[in-house]
Structure formats: C-alpha cells, structure tokens
Design a protein around this motif. Structure first.
Motif, PDB file in Angstrom:
ATOM      1  N   GLU A 404       0.864  -1.183   0.060  1.00 57.31           N
ATOM      2  CA  GLU A 404       0.024  -0.083   0.002  1.00 57.31           C
ATOM      3  C   GLU A 404       0.831   1.191   0.028  1.00 57.31           C
ATOM      4  N   PHE A 405       0.310   2.227  -0.616  1.00 58.91           N
ATOM      5  CA  PHE A 405       1.008   3.615  -0.489  1.00 58.91           C
ATOM      6  C   PHE A 405       0.923   4.274   0.474  1.00 58.91           C
ATOM      7  N   ASP A 406       1.621   4.044   1.580  1.00 62.37           N
ATOM      8  CA  ASP A 406       1.284   4.762   2.982  1.00 62.37           C
ATOM      9  C   ASP A 406       2.532   5.540   2.848  1.00 62.37           C
ATOM     10  N   ALA A 407       2.733   6.958   2.758  1.00 61.15           N
ATOM     11  CA  ALA A 407       3.827   7.602   2.489  1.00 61.15           C
ATOM     12  C   ALA A 407       3.759   9.034   3.155  1.00 61.15           C
ATOM     13  N   LEU A 408       4.878   9.568   3.372  1.00 64.07           N
ATOM     14  CA  LEU A 408       4.933  11.060   3.556  1.00 64.07           C
ATOM     15  C   LEU A 408       5.845  11.734   2.420  1.00 64.07           C
ATOM     16  N   GLU A 409       5.242  12.918   2.119  1.00 61.78           N
ATOM     17  CA  GLU A 409       6.125  13.841   1.017  1.00 61.78           C
ATOM     18  C   GLU A 409       6.748  15.075   1.921  1.00 61.78           C
ATOM     19  N   VAL A 410       8.010  14.753   1.996  1.00 57.75           N
ATOM     20  CA  VAL A 410       8.534  15.670   3.027  1.00 57.75           C
ATOM     21  C   VAL A 410       9.321  16.923   2.083  1.00 57.75           C
ATOM     22  N   VAL A 448       0.661  13.754   3.376  1.00 63.06           N
ATOM     23  CA  VAL A 448       0.603  12.202   4.024  1.00 63.06           C
ATOM     24  C   VAL A 448      -0.618  11.223   3.417  1.00 63.06           C
ATOM     25  N   TYR A 449       0.062  10.303   2.769  1.00 64.75           N
ATOM     26  CA  TYR A 449      -0.957   9.329   1.894  1.00 64.75           C
ATOM     27  C   TYR A 449      -1.204   7.940   2.691  1.00 64.75           C
ATOM     28  N   VAL A 450      -2.250   7.595   2.902  1.00 60.15           N
ATOM     29  CA  VAL A 450      -2.469   5.970   3.159  1.00 60.15           C
ATOM     30  C   VAL A 450      -3.563   5.434   2.221  1.00 60.15           C
ATOM     31  N   SER A 451      -2.940   4.345   1.783  1.00 59.95           N
ATOM     32  CA  SER A 451      -3.334   3.847   0.518  1.00 59.95           C
ATOM     33  C   SER A 451      -3.601   4.693  -0.655  1.00 59.95           C
ATOM     34  N   GLY A 452      -2.650   5.513  -0.766  1.00 57.46           N
ATOM     35  CA  GLY A 452      -2.963   6.427  -1.971  1.00 57.46           C
ATOM     36  C   GLY A 452      -3.515   7.691  -1.801  1.00 57.46           C
ATOM     37  N   ARG A 453      -4.570   7.708  -0.466  1.00 53.40           N
ATOM     38  CA  ARG A 453      -5.389   8.577  -0.235  1.00 53.40           C
ATOM     39  C   ARG A 453      -4.655   9.829   0.462  1.00 53.40           C
TER      40      ARG A 453
END
Ligand code: GUN
Ligand code: FE
Length: 457
Positions: A404-410, A448-453
């Motif tokens: 899953e795309f759980d990500a931070l854009e820093v 901040v993304y959780v499952s691309g959202r």
C-alpha cells in the motif's frame, strides 16, 4: 461512513525516495519514479529514471502519459514511508504533558483514569477522537495501534473516525475490571467480554476486508484484569486466529511486584500471559524494560513484537531504559510507540530521537556491549519495524512493489515556514535526511498518504 479508503486516482512521483529494506539497509533512490495504482498500491518503483524516460514508463504501466499526473520532487524533497505508532492511548490525547515524575500506578490513579472516564460521553468521544486522529495524521502517523478507553461505544467511535479520516489502525477496547475506581472500569467480566465482541463485530462490519481498520484485544495489564477476564480474552484470541493482542508488559518495578502479588503462581509476566493464551506472534508488548532471560527467549520463540516507548519510559518517576539492542540482537521484532499521553509527545520523530538518547545511555551502562542505535536503525523502527510489530509488514512499512502507498511527502526547504536545520548546497541526501529526522517536524511533512489517499488536512 461512505469514505473510500483509497484515492481512486493513479498517482505518480519523480524524485528522491528513502525507505528501509531491513534494520541496517536504508535505501536512498534518486530520480526515482513511483506509480501508485487506483487500488492505492505501489505499482512501479524504479530509480535512476531521467525525465525523458518517464513517459515510456508511464505507458508501460498502462496509463496515458499526457493525462497522467506526475509530481516532481525538487532537491530537498523526498518520499518516505509513513510512520507506525505501535502504542498509543487515544483517550489520553488531551492529557499529554500532564503529570511528570510520578510513579506509573499513581499516574494512572491520579491523572489518567479520571481523564479516560470522560469517554463515557459519545459526543465527547467523537470530538476528541477526531482531534486525535487528525493530529496523528498531521504528524505522519499512517498506522497506529490504539488503546481506547474501557467504553465499548466510544471505542467503536474511534474505529469509525480512523476509517473516515483514512488512518490505518488497530483499535482496542481497553479491558479492565479491577484495581481501578468503580466509576472507571468494566462492571463485570461478562460486560467486558461482551463489549469486546461487539467492537470486533462493529469493525468487521465497518471494514470487512480490514483494508484500514482492525480490532485488537487490549487487556490494559494483568493488574487491571481478573483471571476470568484474561481467560475469556484468551478464548476470543483462539476463536479469531488473526486478531492481534496488545498489553503493557514489564513496564515498571512497582507494576511487576504488584502483578506478582496478584498472580503468585507465575514466575514471570511471560508465564502469566502465555498461560492465558495471550502471548503469540500477534502480541504487541509495550515497554519491555525488565525482561528475564527466559522471557526474552520465549518472546523470540513465539514471535511476539515489542513496542519501544522511550519517552514515557523516561518521564515517569524513574529513568527506565529498555535494552533494545539486546532484543534486536536476538531477532525480536521491535517498533516505536509514542505511548501518548504517558509519553508527552505524540510524534514518532520525537520517539525516535528519544530512542537514540536512551540507546546512548544503554551503550554507556553496558560499557559498549549494547551499541547505540544508528540513524538508519531508528528510522527502521519508526517504519518497517513498527509494521512488523503490528503484523502489517506484508502491506506497509516500505515501498516494495505491491504494498500500500502509505507515504510522507517531505519538503525540507520551507524558508521561514519551518525551523528545520537549513539545507545547504553541499549537503548530501544522507545529510538532508538526517537533518529532517533530527530537526524536522510536522511542517516538513507536507502531504501524508494512506493507500494513496491524501489524508493530511
Ligand atoms: N499501564 C497500564 N495502563 C497504562 C497506561 O495507560 N500507560 C502506560 N504507560 N502504562 C500503563
Ligand atoms: Fe501505554
């Protein structure tokens, strides 16, 4: 209740990507393209891609380049996996910062129980849990393992809030039927177990495939649970072989002694929880300060995970250092917990910094036998290590294709809008990353993304 857990749109990024492949393998990918499918999963990840190659990669993945959105990350910007908080008390959100320097059991009696009791009121719970989940998402916590209050209804509300706001979460109704005031405990074993089952059903209906939210069994600790309650929870754990379990484990000398008085038949807490069927590869054991040799061996053999909570460990009465290096050496799963509000901070960046500090203390206390944590190890604990502890490392924790795309854009160049150590021309990506981890904050976490959202307000 009609929130969609995923964005529903494909996403693309091009720039620097940083993630852990294992405890000591931090990967920094430059000129990396990331493609996130409409299912919210990482469809492609490829480094060293020049701008003129992007279109062909986009079309290889089945998208039309002209209309495919690619976000270009400038120098100083990067993507990293979202943070995992393996131990958080949602009903203590408005209590953070209150009550330092007192013993754990006094802190529960004098500060915490009165505060958690307010969650009897569903309106209060709605309002406070919305604030809590929003606040944690803002700080880049894409996955949290929550203790609720003992109230079943408020804990169902917490699960709803996580689902609606798009946070990945394990949500537990706190089981506690003794050694707490009459006005703040489960009135009986059967009420406690019934409300636990109701929460499990509620979450299964809310999110039948556990895309985001899962229930977790949450005996507060043995001091607050009669043997029949622990027995009943063990039975539920056997009935639901994928249900995670969390509790406080060997947190303080006073707590260990009191537990021993209540359960003299067990030599250790590992014996106790194992006897009640609550110790297995789905267990998340918070604190783990004073483990005996046999307990460490057992935990390793059973595959239990440890939630390391260095902030609360060092702000109550004693300065307590969990021997994390020893656990890592033995191959035990370890992640970080804020233990917010026993910990004054709800930031995993803060927990990581405190983990570095206590690991320095441990290195000194052991005359170098337990080397301090490196930067890459601290980051691993905050991401992939935490995902392992929560049993979610097949789905999150790093950017392996298919996760899953759980990500931070820093963004590290915020000018006057932040206080992070400024990035200078000569800084390598390693240095920029170190500056973010050690001096950055939620202002640097722009998305901040959780499952691309996209889930950060
Ligand atoms: N042990 C039992 N309850 C708690 C709690 O709320 N916080 C911490 N840190 N330890 C506990
Ligand atoms: Fe705790």
């Amino acid at each position: 209740k009609n929130a969609t857990p995923v964005s529903g749109l494909p996403l693309g990024f091009h720039g620097t990507v940083i993630h852990s492949r294992s405890l000591d393998d931090l990967e920094i990918l430059e000129n990396c393209i990331v493609i996130v499918g409409i299912d919210g999963k990482i469809q492609a990840l490829q480094a060293d891609v020049e701008s003129d190659q992007i279109n062909s990669i986009v079309s290889e993945n089945g998208y039309v380049p002209d209309v495919f959105p690619v976000k270009y990350l400038k120098r100083g910007g990067f993507l990293c996996p979202g943070f995992v908080d393996t131990h958080n008390h949602a009903p203590q959100w408005a209590q953070r910062g209150v009550g330092r320097g007192i013993s754990l059991l006094d802190w529960l009696d004098k500060v915490t129980f009165a505060h958690e009791a307010k969650f009897q009121d569903p309106e209060y719970a709605k309002h406070m849990y919305a604030s809590c989940v929003t606040g944690l998402l803002q700080q880049g916590i894409t996955t949290a393992s929550y203790y609720g209050s003992h109230h079943g209804q408020a804990t169902c509300i917490l699960a709803d809030v996580c689902f609606e706001k798009g946070q990945r979460a394990l949500v537990g109704k706190c089981n506690m039927n003794r050694n707490a005031p009459d006005w703040y405990r489960d009135p009986s074993v059967s009420d406690s177990l019934r409300e636990t089952r109701e929460l499990i059903h509620h979450v299964q209906k809310l999110d039948p495939e556990s895309r985001l939210v899962k229930p977790i069994l949450t005996p507060r600790f043995a001091i607050c649970c009669e043997p029949e309650l622990l027995d009943g929870l063990g039975a539920i754990a056997r009935e639901h072989p994928d249900l995670p379990i969390q509790t406080h484990f060997n947190e303080a000398k006073q707590e260990i002694e009191f537990t021993h008085q209540l359960f003299p038949e067990f030599d250790t807490e590992a014996d106790l929880y194992q006897r009640y069927g609550l110790l297995n590869d789905r267990s998340i054991l918070a604190h783990c300060i004073f483990l005996q040799e046999g307990e460490m061996r057992r935990i390793q053999e059973l595959g239990c995970g440890i939630s390391h909570c260095p902030i609360s460990n060092t702000t109550m009465q004693d300065f307590m250092v969990a021997p994390v290096r020893e656990y890592l050496r033995r191959g035990i799963k370890v992640g970080l917990g804020t233990d917010s509000g026993g910990g004054y901070s709800s930031s995993i960046l803060d927990a990581m910094k405190q983990a570095f500090i206590v690991s320095n203390a441990q290195q000194m206390l052991t005359q170098g036998r337990d080397p301090a944590l490196s930067l890459c190890e601290g980051f691993f604990l905050a991401t992939l290590g935490g995902a392992q502890v929560c049993g979610l490392d097949d789905r999150v924790g790093n950017f392996a294709v298919g996760k899953e795309f759980d990500a931070l854009e820093v963004h590290t160049n915020l000018g006057q809008a932040g206080v992070m150590s400024p990035v200078e021309d000569e800084d390598t990506l390693q240095v920029i990353f170190e500056k973010f981890l050690m001096t950055g904050d939620d202002r640097n976490i722009v998305k901040v993304y959780v499952s691309g959202r996209s889930v950060k307000l």
